[in-house]
Design an enzyme around this catalytic site. Structure first.
Site, mmCIF file in Angstrom:
data_model
loop_
_atom_site.group_PDB
_atom_site.id
_atom_site.type_symbol
_atom_site.label_atom_id
_atom_site.label_comp_id
_atom_site.label_asym_id
_atom_site.label_seq_id
_atom_site.Cartn_x
_atom_site.Cartn_y
_atom_site.Cartn_z
ATOM 1 C CG HIS A 106 -23.568 -27.988 9.847
ATOM 2 N ND1 HIS A 106 -23.501 -27.104 10.891
ATOM 3 C CD2 HIS A 106 -23.933 -27.264 8.752
ATOM 4 C CE1 HIS A 106 -23.813 -25.894 10.461
ATOM 5 N NE2 HIS A 106 -24.077 -25.957 9.166
ATOM 6 C CD1 TRP A 135 -14.454 -17.697 10.637
ATOM 7 C CD2 TRP A 135 -14.727 -16.138 12.219
ATOM 8 N NE1 TRP A 135 -13.231 -17.106 10.851
ATOM 9 C CE2 TRP A 135 -13.369 -16.140 11.812
ATOM 10 C CE3 TRP A 135 -15.140 -15.226 13.190
ATOM 11 C CZ2 TRP A 135 -12.420 -15.272 12.357
ATOM 12 C CZ3 TRP A 135 -14.202 -14.368 13.737
ATOM 13 C CH2 TRP A 135 -12.859 -14.400 13.320
ATOM 14 C CB SER A 183 -25.529 -22.441 12.833
ATOM 15 O OG SER A 183 -25.439 -23.370 11.778
ATOM 16 C CD GLU A 184 -21.584 -23.816 13.050
ATOM 17 O OE1 GLU A 184 -21.504 -24.014 14.268
ATOM 18 O OE2 GLU A 184 -22.485 -24.300 12.344
ATOM 19 C CB THR A 185 -19.806 -18.252 7.571
ATOM 20 O OG1 THR A 185 -21.188 -17.879 7.544
ATOM 21 C CG2 THR A 185 -19.141 -17.831 6.275
#
Length: 276
Positions: free
Chosen positions: A75, A64, A44-46
């Protein structure tokens, strides 16, 4: 090569929270490379840790999704703070970090667990009739099932829908194709919090970000607490999230005055190096 961490956020048990990929010392990594790696991780995110440009900050973070860059997300904030500390980062203040991101400066408290101070809402208040109808259609519920509805956008674009109960939240079977560009969270209270291990159940639907249902969502929970804590919810409570998709997320919310703290347990699950 860059140091790499994958961190599980909002669970005391590994692999039951929400993972975030963290790239350390990301100076020199281009926007194109950041976007490409975020698509590849398919989380979901990096995030990318960078030196701060604001003298009040300890580090700078870029966040991102597989689809785009976000000004703020919850998170990834906790997971990246944990990774920065674990890699030897030393904060300017005892007991608190300051993260610089596109949404501004975010305070992160160090205590029993890391907790961030919810940033101000960029959009709040009532939802118009057209969006309300779209949301009910996408959630496959009736208008009468909606107890209340409000914008709680602190960056990702959240609108939150209060349902009658946690059971109604768990029973929801959304039509992901009907959300369009809306990012919708639903929340409902448990009748017996002591038995459930949480006061409320939360779910987050984000098909526009290239994700169906987000496992555990700090930004959404922050916005919900800014909307409901101390009114329809206690000033301090625990939110459960991810139950339907096999996770066991627990988000600890606490409202003191105008500040909402959003906390959770954080565990590093993977470390290594990545070439970008």
């Amino acid at each position: 090569m860059h140091q790499f961490s994958q961190v599980d956020v909002f669970s005391s048990d590994p692999f039951l929270g929400n993972p975030v990929a963290v790239v350390h010392d990301a100076q020199g990594v281009s926007d194109e490379e950041m976007a490409r790696f975020a698509r590849w991780t398919n989380l979901s995110e990096t995030t990318y840790l960078l030196p701060p440009t604001d003298p009040a900050a300890d580090y700078r973070l870029r966040i991102w999704t597989p689809d785009r860059e976000l000004p703020f997300a919850g998170h990834p904030t906790l997971g990246s703070a944990h990774a920065w500390l674990e890699a030897g980062g030393v904060a300017r203040q005892d007991g608190e970090l300051v993260q610089e991101c596109a949404a501004g400066l975010v305070r992160i408290r160090r205590g029993e667990r890391l907790a961030f101070a919810a940033p101000p809402l960029l959009r709040s208040g009532p939802v118009d009739a057209g969006d309300r109808e779209r949301i009910a259609t996408a959630l496959r519920i009736t208008d009468a099932d909606i107890v209340d509805l409000a914008w709680v956008d602190n960056g990702p674009g959240w609108v939150a829908c209060l349902l009658e109960s946690a059971e109604a939240v768990l029973a929801c079977r959304p039509d992901f194709g009907a959300f369009g560009d809306l990012e919708v969270g639903i929340v409902g209270p448990y009748d017996d919090p002591s038995s459930a291990g949480a006061d409320i159940e939360v779910r987050a639907f984000v098909p526009s970000m290239g994700i169906g249902e987000d496992p555990v969502t700090g930004s959404l929970n922050a916005g919900i607490a800014q909307w409901l804590a101390g009114d329809r919810l206690p000033a301090s409570y625990v939110a459960s999230q991810g139950t339907v998709i096999g996770r066991r997320g627990r988000v600890h919310l606490e409202r003191g005055g105008d500040t909402v703290w959003v906390g959770g347990d954080v565990l590093t699950t993977i470390t290594g190096q990545v070439g970008l």
